[in-house]
Design an enzyme around this catalytic site. Structure first.
Site, PDB file in Angstrom:
ATOM      1  N   GLY A  57       0.833  -1.200   0.000  1.00  0.00           N
ATOM      2  CA  GLY A  57       0.000   0.000   0.000  1.00  0.00           C
ATOM      3  C   GLY A  57       0.863   1.244   0.000  1.00  0.00           C
ATOM      4  N   GLY A 117       3.701   4.301   4.986  1.00  0.00           N
ATOM      5  CA  GLY A 117       3.172   4.855   6.229  1.00  0.00           C
ATOM      6  C   GLY A 117       2.096   3.977   6.855  1.00  0.00           C
ATOM      7  N   GLY A 118       1.548   3.043   6.088  1.00  0.00           N
ATOM      8  CA  GLY A 118       0.599   2.083   6.658  1.00  0.00           C
ATOM      9  C   GLY A 118      -0.729   2.690   7.063  1.00  0.00           C
ATOM     10  CB  THR A 119      -3.337   1.229   9.257  1.00  0.00           C
ATOM     11  OG1 THR A 119      -3.261  -0.016   8.559  1.00  0.00           O
ATOM     12  CG2 THR A 119      -4.773   1.512   9.631  1.00  0.00           C
ATOM     13  CB  CYS A 120      -0.995   5.085  11.922  1.00  0.00           C
ATOM     14  SG  CYS A 120      -0.884   6.587  12.875  1.00  0.00           S
ATOM     15  CG  HIS A 123      -8.425  25.519  43.097  1.00  0.00           C
ATOM     16  ND1 HIS A 123      -9.457  24.614  43.051  1.00  0.00           N
ATOM     17  CD2 HIS A 123      -8.968  26.702  43.491  1.00  0.00           C
ATOM     18  CE1 HIS A 123     -10.573  25.214  43.421  1.00  0.00           C
ATOM     19  NE2 HIS A 123     -10.316  26.485  43.691  1.00  0.00           N
TER      20      HIS A 123
HETATM   21  C1  LIG Z   1     -10.079   4.150  11.278  1.00  0.00           C
HETATM   22  C2  LIG Z   1      -8.963   3.839  12.230  1.00  0.00           C
HETATM   23  C3  LIG Z   1      -8.665   4.716  13.245  1.00  0.00           C
HETATM   24  C4  LIG Z   1      -7.624   4.455  14.134  1.00  0.00           C
HETATM   25  N1  LIG Z   1      -7.365   5.352  15.126  1.00  0.00           N
HETATM   26  C5  LIG Z   1      -6.345   5.105  15.980  1.00  0.00           C
HETATM   27  C6  LIG Z   1      -6.007   6.049  16.987  1.00  0.00           C
HETATM   28  O1  LIG Z   1      -6.632   7.090  17.120  1.00  0.00           O
HETATM   29  N2  LIG Z   1      -4.971   5.776  17.804  1.00  0.00           N
HETATM   30  C7  LIG Z   1      -4.247   4.612  17.678  1.00  0.00           C
HETATM   31  O2  LIG Z   1      -3.303   4.409  18.443  1.00  0.00           O
HETATM   32  N3  LIG Z   1      -4.556   3.701  16.744  1.00  0.00           N
HETATM   33  C8  LIG Z   1      -5.567   3.931  15.883  1.00  0.00           C
HETATM   34  N4  LIG Z   1      -5.849   3.021  14.912  1.00  0.00           N
HETATM   35  C9  LIG Z   1      -5.058   1.775  14.859  1.00  0.00           C
HETATM   36  C10 LIG Z   1      -3.707   2.013  14.207  1.00  0.00           C
HETATM   37  O3  LIG Z   1      -3.899   2.624  12.961  1.00  0.00           O
HETATM   38  C11 LIG Z   1      -2.964   0.699  14.070  1.00  0.00           C
HETATM   39  O4  LIG Z   1      -2.871   0.066  15.323  1.00  0.00           O
HETATM   40  C12 LIG Z   1      -1.555   0.889  13.537  1.00  0.00           C
HETATM   41  O5  LIG Z   1      -1.544   1.671  12.385  1.00  0.00           O
HETATM   42  C13 LIG Z   1      -0.905  -0.471  13.274  1.00  0.00           C
HETATM   43  O6  LIG Z   1       0.358  -0.292  12.712  1.00  0.00           O
HETATM   44  P1  LIG Z   1       1.170  -1.498  12.084  1.00  0.00           P
HETATM   45  O7  LIG Z   1       2.518  -0.951  11.781  1.00  0.00           O
HETATM   46  O8  LIG Z   1       1.064  -2.690  12.934  1.00  0.00           O
HETATM   47  O9  LIG Z   1       0.415  -1.878  10.723  1.00  0.00           O
HETATM   48  P2  LIG Z   1       0.003  -0.999   9.477  1.00  0.00           P
HETATM   49  O10 LIG Z   1       0.214   0.434   9.682  1.00  0.00           O
HETATM   50  O11 LIG Z   1      -1.328  -1.477   9.064  1.00  0.00           O
HETATM   51  O12 LIG Z   1       1.080  -1.425   8.367  1.00  0.00           O
HETATM   52  C14 LIG Z   1       1.038  -2.671   7.757  1.00  0.00           C
HETATM   53  C15 LIG Z   1       1.306  -2.521   6.269  1.00  0.00           C
HETATM   54  O13 LIG Z   1       1.673  -3.799   5.756  1.00  0.00           O
HETATM   55  C16 LIG Z   1       1.075  -3.976   4.500  1.00  0.00           C
HETATM   56  N5  LIG Z   1       1.019  -5.416   4.222  1.00  0.00           N
HETATM   57  C17 LIG Z   1       0.317  -6.379   4.863  1.00  0.00           C
HETATM   58  N6  LIG Z   1       0.548  -7.576   4.327  1.00  0.00           N
HETATM   59  C18 LIG Z   1       1.427  -7.374   3.310  1.00  0.00           C
HETATM   60  C19 LIG Z   1       2.046  -8.221   2.365  1.00  0.00           C
HETATM   61  N7  LIG Z   1       1.795  -9.537   2.372  1.00  0.00           N
HETATM   62  N8  LIG Z   1       2.892  -7.681   1.466  1.00  0.00           N
HETATM   63  C20 LIG Z   1       3.153  -6.348   1.453  1.00  0.00           C
HETATM   64  N9  LIG Z   1       2.586  -5.493   2.334  1.00  0.00           N
HETATM   65  C21 LIG Z   1       1.730  -6.002   3.240  1.00  0.00           C
HETATM   66  C22 LIG Z   1      -0.285  -3.324   4.678  1.00  0.00           C
HETATM   67  O14 LIG Z   1      -0.885  -3.016   3.458  1.00  0.00           O
HETATM   68  C23 LIG Z   1       0.083  -2.086   5.503  1.00  0.00           C
HETATM   69  O15 LIG Z   1       0.402  -0.988   4.657  1.00  0.00           O
HETATM   70  C24 LIG Z   1      -6.870   3.271  13.990  1.00  0.00           C
HETATM   71  C25 LIG Z   1      -7.157   2.371  12.954  1.00  0.00           C
HETATM   72  C26 LIG Z   1      -8.194   2.648  12.082  1.00  0.00           C
HETATM   73  C27 LIG Z   1      -8.481   1.678  10.976  1.00  0.00           C
END
Ligand SMILES: Cc1cc2nc3c(=O)[nH]c(=O)nc-3n(C[C@H](O)[C@H](O)[C@H](O)COP(=O)(O)OP(=O)(O)OC[C@H]3O[C@@H](n4cnc5c(N)ncnc54)[C@H](O)[C@@H]3O)c2cc1C
Length: 476
Positions: A37, A40-43, A446
């Site tokens: 993707g 920067g991933g999900t966050c 306070h």
């Molecule tokens: C809508 C939403 C709101 C959120 N709000 C918060 C918040 O306010 N505070 C908080 O702490 N957390 C929040 N989170 C949770 C937080 O986003 C996640 O816990 C965090 O991003 C996880 O990070 P990670 O590095 O484990 O994975 P990710 O950031 O998901 O990175 C994993 C990456 O690996 C890739 N990947 C997976 N499998 C493969 C493969 N086989 N080959 C190549 N690439 C692959 C994925 O596509 C992704 O880009 C939220 C999540 C969502 C969905």
């Protein structure tokens, strides 16, 4: 197939995985980072960051709309949806571009933008290439769980990812889910003017929270949207151009229908293990696909480590970051270096709704079940002047501690600035003995909000059903 390319470290996932990849690169390792993707991933792309950018205006507008009891009237507060969404997208796009640029300039750093899978021990296949390394990190995250309910695909739905791309809010929206993502989106769409119906499976909204905190959220959000808990969704159908969610009450079995212009699925997260196939490398995962790790974040396969959402524990960005620090330490510890165990004593989280929720550690019932001699203390915001000034009655904090050593076991808050109220307790839980005495011995400004937390520690009582243990202690 070309020859296998070897690296010192391969990282799957550019969320928290990027922290480790960057540290390894800075330490002179040859690193391959793989992500299918955007960087920067999900966050960054579809999680914490864009949602919190859109939730702040929602918070502001809602607070003003609810301020009539303290004498503030603002009848025409309007959120400009396009501006709010554009700000979120612009920040994300800018950050991704910046990351891309710095990776391109990094020598000895390979980024592969494709989906990979394990093919053998410490060996991956990606975009027609074979990669191997003595150390691999699975930081592959999680994704939305999409149920296979009949009719759902035909009817069409939004997810937390696609909802961020909307150009205009739906007039009427049904959100499937009762967890924090469902509630945050419910709060947002209600604030921008959608008529929201939230349909959750669990009887308790936000089931991970302390029950009285969840009840207060339901009461307060319930003024701004329809909330149905204890509903099992079964399917969807189209009716006169509208979308209908079909379900039934989990207790009575009574069939229920919820109709709207759009459906948003926020019914849980699932593992990405079906993509990266850990079993091919001898990496064990549980029945749901979460990768199993020990306290040092080692998987069952030598040289393979895992962090973040992929391990299915605390699915928060701050937890993934903390795990990235530990895993980088452990990976670089060498043969006889000392490994660092993951410290999960005080994992905090928040729900950025209005009101806001924050919590750390154990709930009362969990603490009792874990065998602690539990005391709890509660305080309503209105018990402190600042809370009264804000008309924040009903907003509250609750603390859970062990009476034997005064250790803080958990803290829970719902109300304005809940995150700021709970965070100092996270620090205290890490400091020294982890007891609450500094909090009551120190002077508290306070009349500030933080007085509410001090009040809670002044109202201690035995935990539910624990009274007899305290009488017993008294006699000795
Ligand atoms: C809508 C939403 C709101 C959120 N709000 C918060 C918040 O306010 N505070 C908080 O702490 N957390 C929040 N989170 C949770 C937080 O986003 C996640 O816990 C965090 O991003 C996880 O990070 P990670 O590095 O484990 O994975 P990710 O950031 O998901 O990175 C994993 C990456 O690996 C890739 N990947 C997976 N499998 C493969 C493969 N086989 N080959 C190549 N690439 C692959 C994925 O596509 C992704 O880009 C939220 C999540 C969502 C969905």
């Amino acid at each position: 197939m070309r020859a296998t390319e070897s690296f010192d470290l391969i990282v799957i996932g550019s969320g928290a995985g990027l922290n480790v990849a960057a540290a390894a690169h800075a330490a002179g390792r040859r690193v391959a980072l793989i992500d299918d993707g955007p960087l920067g991933g999900t966050c960054l792309n579809r999680g914490c960051i864009p949602t919190k950018i859109i939730l702040y205006p929602a918070e502001l507008a809602t607070a003003v709309r609810e301020a009539a009891p303290i004498g503030v009237h603002a009848d025409a507060v309007r959120i400009d949806f396009a501006t709010v969404m554009r700000r979120a997208r612009e920040l994300v796009a800018g950050d991704v571009a910046e990351m891309q640029q710095s990776l391109q300039q990094a020598e000895g750093f390979t980024f592969i933008n494709a989906r990979c899978r394990f093919v053998a021990e410490r060996e991956l296949e990606v975009a027609g290439r074979r990669l191997s390394a003595p150390q691999l990190l699975i930081a592959a995250g999680a994704r939305e769980w999409i149920p296979d309910w009949p009719g759902l695909e035909e009817v069409g739905y939004l997810t937390s990812t696609s909802a961020l791309q909307l150009e205009a809010p739906p007039a009427e929206l049904v959100i499937v889910g009762g967890g924090y993502i469902a509630c945050e989106f419910g709060h947002f769409f209600a604030a921008v003017g959608s008529r929201v119906t939230l349909v959750g499976r669990n009887r308790q909204l936000v089931p991970a929270e302390e029950p009285e905190i969840a009840a207060e959220l339901e009461r307060r959000l319930g003024r701004r949207m329809a909330i149905h808990t204890g509903v099992e969704a079964l399917g969807a159908e189209q009716r006169a151009g509208r979308k209908v969610l079909l379900g039934r009450d989990v207790d009575s079995g009574q069939p229920l229908r919820f109709e709207a212009d759009a459906l948003l699925l926020a019914a849980g997260r699932r593992s990405n293990a079906d993509w990266f196939q850990p079993e091919a490398a001898g990496v064990r995962s549980d029945a749901a696909g979460w990768v199993e790790v020990d306290e040092y974040l080692r998987t069952s396969a030598a040289g393979v480590w895992a962090i973040g959402d992929a391990i299915g524990r605390n699915q928060f960005r701050h937890s993934a970051n903390a795990e990235a620090d530990v895993v980088w330490h452990n990976m670089s510890a060498g043969e006889d270096g000392e490994l660092e165990a993951l410290d999960e004593r005080a994992v905090p989280h928040a729900v950025f709704t209005h009101p806001e929720i924050a919590a750390v550690g154990l709930r009362e019932q969990e603490a009792i079940e874990a065998g602690h001699l539990v005391m709890v203390g509660e305080a309503d915001y209105s018990a402190a002047i600042k809370g009264y000034a804000m008309d924040a009655a009903g907003s509250r904090v609750k603390v859970v501690l062990d009476a034997r050593d005064r250790r803080i076991l958990g803290a829970h808050a719902i109300g304005p600035c809940a995150t700021a109220m709970v965070q100092p307790l996270v620090y205290l839980m890490h400091a020294g003995a982890g007891d609450f005495l500094p909090l009551v011995r120190a002077q508290t400004i306070h009349p500030a909000m933080e007085e509410i937390m001090v009040r809670a520690f002044g109202n201690l009582r035995p935990g539910r059903g624990q009274e007899q243990h305290f009488q017993h202690r008294h006699h000795h």
